[in-house]
Design an enzyme around this catalytic site. Structure first.
Site, PDB file in Angstrom:
ATOM      1  CB  SER A  46      16.538  -0.887  76.578  1.00 11.22           C
ATOM      2  OG  SER A  46      16.536  -0.526  77.925  1.00 11.22           O
ATOM      3  CG  HIS A 160      22.008   1.902  77.833  1.00  2.21           C
ATOM      4  ND1 HIS A 160      21.546   1.739  79.114  1.00  2.21           N
ATOM      5  CD2 HIS A 160      20.903   2.186  77.086  1.00  2.21           C
ATOM      6  CE1 HIS A 160      20.235   1.929  79.143  1.00  2.21           C
ATOM      7  NE2 HIS A 160      19.812   2.196  77.929  1.00  2.21           N
ATOM      8  CD  GLN A 168      19.738  -1.357  79.340  1.00  5.06           C
ATOM      9  OE1 GLN A 168      19.205  -1.572  78.254  1.00  5.06           O
ATOM     10  NE2 GLN A 168      19.050  -0.873  80.362  1.00  5.06           N
ATOM     11  CE  LYS A 342      13.388   3.028  83.012  1.00  5.88           C
ATOM     12  NZ  LYS A 342      13.520   1.967  81.983  1.00  5.88           N
ATOM     13  NE  ARG A 371      13.409   5.242  80.239  1.00  9.77           N
ATOM     14  CZ  ARG A 371      12.395   4.653  79.602  1.00  9.77           C
ATOM     15  NH1 ARG A 371      11.164   5.054  79.820  1.00  9.77           N
ATOM     16  NH2 ARG A 371      12.610   3.651  78.758  1.00  9.77           N
TER      17      ARG A 371
HETATM   18  P1  PGA Z   1      16.298   3.062  78.936  1.00  2.95           P
HETATM   19  O1  PGA Z   1      17.030   2.025  79.891  1.00  2.95           O
HETATM   20  O2  PGA Z   1      16.157   4.346  79.649  1.00  2.95           O
HETATM   21  O3  PGA Z   1      17.210   3.097  77.743  1.00  2.95           O
HETATM   22  O4  PGA Z   1      14.964   2.450  78.580  1.00  2.95           O
HETATM   23  C1  PGA Z   1      16.904   2.056  81.268  1.00  2.95           C
HETATM   24  C2  PGA Z   1      16.482   0.721  81.820  1.00  2.95           C
HETATM   25  O5  PGA Z   1      16.304  -0.265  81.080  1.00  2.95           O
HETATM   26  O6  PGA Z   1      16.289   0.640  83.035  1.00  2.95           O
HETATM   27 ZN    ZN Z   2      15.636  -1.547  82.973  1.00  2.00          ZN
END
Ligand code: PGA
Ligand code: ZN
Length: 426
Positions: A46, A160, A168, A342, A371
């Site tokens: 995402s 996910h 999520q 991230k 992630r």
């Molecule tokens: P992603 O999701 O690693 O699939 O982008 C993690 C998040 O949204 O925090």
């Molecule tokens: Zn997020």
């Protein structure tokens, strides 16, 4: 951060698999003093539209187009030729060279997955060459390293998991635990009690991408009820003094073209969503909401912050994409009060450290994150400690690629018994 200039003698990449069985990049760096360091690159599902861009081969004959052979070639070719045989005083110099060599604003030419792997492996190599633990080497002057509150994602939905849950991530956060090992114990015990509870109610206990359960539930409030029961069943107290709850609805994923948010079949406006979060926060011990609204809903975000920012930590992920310039703008506009961090979202360790510093200077909390596609690399565990930010999310207390990070933190905690646990100021 490095005390003496380092000479890189070799840069090698390999196409390996991530936790979803998709190809990703692994990089090995060797220095002239014999230091060797490896890094594995994570990958999101995402993703924010402003993220640094992963390079994928798009060759349908291999891995359904998801191969990373070209990114690997970029590391073994162009990047290796440029970095090898030179003296590097700082990681910042290496990262600046990678950005210049790539030449695009989104790292799409060489590939963010190529660049971030090299940056992470170089950081680790420079730290080890200095004889220091990575977390220690990553700690900026004036910052006190801390063991972060682990945010265990125990119920998975959204992109996910193949269930009808639009939100999520449903996380448990042992804010009131006396130590990091006790926080891990709480997470694992509650995870076990949740499994029992789901089974008793007849739900399947299969797992989503981040190791949380993925029951056939649609309403977020139903998942929250289950969490509160699981926390109590395991003998813990729901709330900030014990085990609190954090949500990542990842709302960009369920906002329709008309600007409405689709939650369990209902179409909600931004202000409906804000009202829903206010009700959720009144009813449940939710202390943090990440991406409660979509990345392009800045007005909604400002209203959300106005309404709940005093009592809830409001984390920007897709909206800020670990980008120091966007975070600075958010701080200026009073949007959110925390940023997700991230490394692969911005693409170098140095820019990640700048994003963290921008938050710290602007009074925004920082939430270090994995992630959904991961390797067993534990870089983010050290980053969470060194940043002193006090909070980390890296999935459920289950699945090897998730527990690798929690286990690394258990090792740090054991080696440094005097290191503090928890949120800064706690
Ligand atoms: P992603 O999701 O690693 O699939 O982008 C993690 C998040 O949204 O925090
Ligand atoms: Zn997020």
């Amino acid at each position: 951060m490095a005390s003496e200039p380092a000479v890189i003698t070799s840069v090698r990449a390999l196409e390996i698999l991530d936790s979803r069985g998709r190809p990703t990049v692994q990089v090995t760096i060797t220095l002239a003093d014999g230091t060797m360091a490896v890094a594995g690159v994570p990958s999101g599902a995402s993703t924010g539209s402003g993220e640094a861009v992963e390079r994928r081969d798009r060759d349908p004959a291999r891995y359904g187009g998801l191969g990373v052979a070209e990114a690997v070639d970029a590391v073994n070719g162009e990047i290796a030729s440029y970095l090898s045989g030179r003296e590097w005083a700082e990681l910042a110099d290496i990262d600046a060279a990678l950005i210049a060599l790539d030449g695009t604003p989104d790292k799409s030419r060489l590939g963010a997955n190529a660049i971030v792997g090299v940056s992470m492996a170089c950081a680790r190599a420079l730290a080890h060459s200095d004889g220091r633990e990575l977390w220690d080497w990553l700690t900026p002057g004036g910052v006190t390293p801390r063991l972060p509150v682990p945010h265990f994602n125990v119920i998975n939905g959204g992109v996910h998991a193949p269930n009808p849950l639009d939100f999520q991530e449903f996380m448990i956060a042992p804010l009131g635990a006396p130590s990091f090992p006790e926080a891990v114990r709480a997470g694992a015990e509650i995870y076990a009690s949740l499994r029992g509870l789901l089974a008793a109610k007849g739900y399947a206990t299969g797992l989503g991408d981040e190791g949380g359960f993925a029951p056939q539930i649609a309403e977020p409030e139903e998942a929250l009820d289950l969490l509160v029961t699981a926390i109590r069943d395991a003998g813990y107290v729901p709330g900030q003094g014990g085990v609190a709850i954090a949500l990542d609805p990842a709302a960009s994923e369920f906002r329709g073209d008309d600007g409405r948010y689709l939650v369990a079949g209902q179409a909600l406006t931004s202000s409906d969503m804000i009202e829903r979060y206010a009700q959720i926060s009144d009813r449940f011990p939710v202390w943090l909401i990440e991406d409660g609204l979509a990345e392009n809903d800045w007005d909604g975000w400002a209203a959300l912050t106005e309404r709940l920012g005093e009592r809830i930590t409001l984390v920007g992920d897709d909206i800020f994409v670990t980008n120091p310039a966007i975070i600075a703008e958010a701080i200026a506009r009073g949007v959110g009060n925390a940023a997700l961090i991230k490394v692969n979202q911005i693409g170098t360790v140095t820019e990640t450290l700048t994003a963290i510093a921008t938050c710290r200077d602007g009074g925004y909390a920082q939430f270090v994150s994995h992630r959904s596609g991961e390797t067993t690399d534990t870089f983010i565990a050290d980053l969470a400690v060194g940043s002193g930010c006090g909070m980390l999310k890296t999935g459920a207390p289950a699945r090897g690629e998730r527990v690798a990070k929690y286990n690394r933190l258990l090792e740090i905690a054991a080696a440094r018994p005097s290191m503090r646990y928890g949120l800064p100021g706690a």
